[in-house]
Design a protein around this motif. Structure first.
Motif, PDB file in Angstrom:
ATOM      1  N   GLU A 198      25.918  73.657  57.609  1.00 32.51           N
ATOM      2  CA  GLU A 198      25.050  72.925  56.679  1.00 32.51           C
ATOM      3  C   GLU A 198      25.188  73.474  55.254  1.00 32.51           C
ATOM      4  O   GLU A 198      25.330  72.712  54.299  1.00 32.51           O
ATOM      5  N   SER A 199      25.157  74.795  55.117  1.00 25.70           N
ATOM      6  CA  SER A 199      25.283  75.403  53.785  1.00 25.70           C
ATOM      7  C   SER A 199      26.646  75.117  53.172  1.00 25.70           C
ATOM      8  O   SER A 199      26.747  74.811  51.984  1.00 25.70           O
ATOM      9  N   LEU A 200      27.670  75.209  53.988  1.00 22.73           N
ATOM     10  CA  LEU A 200      29.019  74.922  53.503  1.00 22.73           C
ATOM     11  C   LEU A 200      29.135  73.466  53.060  1.00 22.73           C
ATOM     12  O   LEU A 200      29.706  73.169  52.011  1.00 22.73           O
ATOM     13  N   SER A 201      28.549  72.576  53.831  1.00 14.34           N
ATOM     14  CA  SER A 201      28.576  71.161  53.491  1.00 14.34           C
ATOM     15  C   SER A 201      27.873  70.909  52.153  1.00 14.34           C
ATOM     16  O   SER A 201      28.363  70.137  51.321  1.00 14.34           O
ATOM     17  N   ILE A 202      26.751  71.562  51.941  1.00 13.84           N
ATOM     18  CA  ILE A 202      26.033  71.422  50.671  1.00 13.84           C
ATOM     19  C   ILE A 202      26.898  71.934  49.522  1.00 13.84           C
ATOM     20  O   ILE A 202      26.989  71.298  48.468  1.00 13.84           O
ATOM     21  N   CYS A 203      27.545  73.072  49.716  1.00 13.50           N
ATOM     22  CA  CYS A 203      28.412  73.627  48.674  1.00 13.50           C
ATOM     23  C   CYS A 203      29.563  72.685  48.347  1.00 13.50           C
ATOM     24  O   CYS A 203      29.896  72.478  47.177  1.00 13.50           O
ATOM     25  N   VAL A 204      30.161  72.108  49.375  1.00 12.93           N
ATOM     26  CA  VAL A 204      31.269  71.169  49.163  1.00 12.93           C
ATOM     27  C   VAL A 204      30.787  69.954  48.370  1.00 12.93           C
ATOM     28  O   VAL A 204      31.432  69.533  47.405  1.00 12.93           O
ATOM     29  N   ARG A 205      29.622  69.414  48.762  1.00 16.57           N
ATOM     30  CA  ARG A 205      29.093  68.250  48.041  1.00 16.57           C
ATOM     31  C   ARG A 205      28.781  68.587  46.588  1.00 16.57           C
ATOM     32  O   ARG A 205      29.035  67.781  45.687  1.00 16.57           O
ATOM     33  N   LEU A 206      28.238  69.773  46.346  1.00 19.00           N
ATOM     34  CA  LEU A 206      27.964  70.180  44.967  1.00 19.00           C
ATOM     35  C   LEU A 206      29.253  70.277  44.155  1.00 19.00           C
ATOM     36  O   LEU A 206      29.314  69.826  43.004  1.00 19.00           O
ATOM     37  N   CYS A 207      30.282  70.857  44.749  1.00 25.57           N
ATOM     38  CA  CYS A 207      31.573  70.958  44.054  1.00 25.57           C
ATOM     39  C   CYS A 207      32.165  69.578  43.795  1.00 25.57           C
ATOM     40  O   CYS A 207      32.745  69.338  42.732  1.00 25.57           O
ATOM     41  N   GLU A 208      32.005  68.665  44.750  1.00 26.03           N
ATOM     42  CA  GLU A 208      32.490  67.303  44.552  1.00 26.03           C
ATOM     43  C   GLU A 208      31.757  66.610  43.409  1.00 26.03           C
ATOM     44  O   GLU A 208      32.308  65.727  42.762  1.00 26.03           O
ATOM     45  N   GLN A 209      30.525  67.032  43.148  1.00 29.52           N
ATOM     46  CA  GLN A 209      29.727  66.446  42.066  1.00 29.52           C
ATOM     47  C   GLN A 209      29.996  67.119  40.726  1.00 29.52           C
ATOM     48  O   GLN A 209      29.383  66.774  39.721  1.00 29.52           O
ATOM     49  N   GLY A 210      30.892  68.111  40.722  1.00 33.18           N
ATOM     50  CA  GLY A 210      31.295  68.726  39.464  1.00 33.18           C
ATOM     51  C   GLY A 210      30.735  70.111  39.190  1.00 33.18           C
ATOM     52  O   GLY A 210      30.974  70.672  38.125  1.00 33.18           O
ATOM     53  N   ILE A 211      29.991  70.667  40.142  1.00 32.89           N
ATOM     54  CA  ILE A 211      29.469  72.021  39.956  1.00 32.89           C
ATOM     55  C   ILE A 211      30.642  73.010  39.979  1.00 32.89           C
ATOM     56  O   ILE A 211      31.537  72.908  40.813  1.00 32.89           O
TER      57      ILE A 211
END
Length: 68
Positions: free
Chosen positions: A33-46
């Motif tokens: 779950e945490s990894l998935s959140i990190c991936v989504r944040l990076c996909e959003q430009g973080i």
């Protein structure tokens, strides 16, 4: 159309499984779950380095709070 959707979902699952394995090999301590959140944040430009720094700071703060 459903076949393409299933193929895409399978590809996403496979990618996340590979990322989770890499995460485990690197001892990041991130669950799926945490990894998935990190991936989504990076996909959003973080910025990944900034995200990493925030995670490290949160872990330090958490450890400090556990001492009290």
């Amino acid at each position: 159309m459903a076949s393409a959707t299933n193929t895409n979902l399978n590809a996403v699952r496979e990618t996340m499984d590979v990322l989770l394995e890499i995460s485990r090999l690197l001892n990041t301590g991130l669950d799926m779950e945490s990894l998935s959140i990190c991936v989504r944040l990076c996909e959003q430009g973080i910025n990944p380095e900034a995200l990493s720094a925030v995670i490290k700071e949160l872990r330090k703060a958490s450890e400090t709070l556990k001492m009290f």
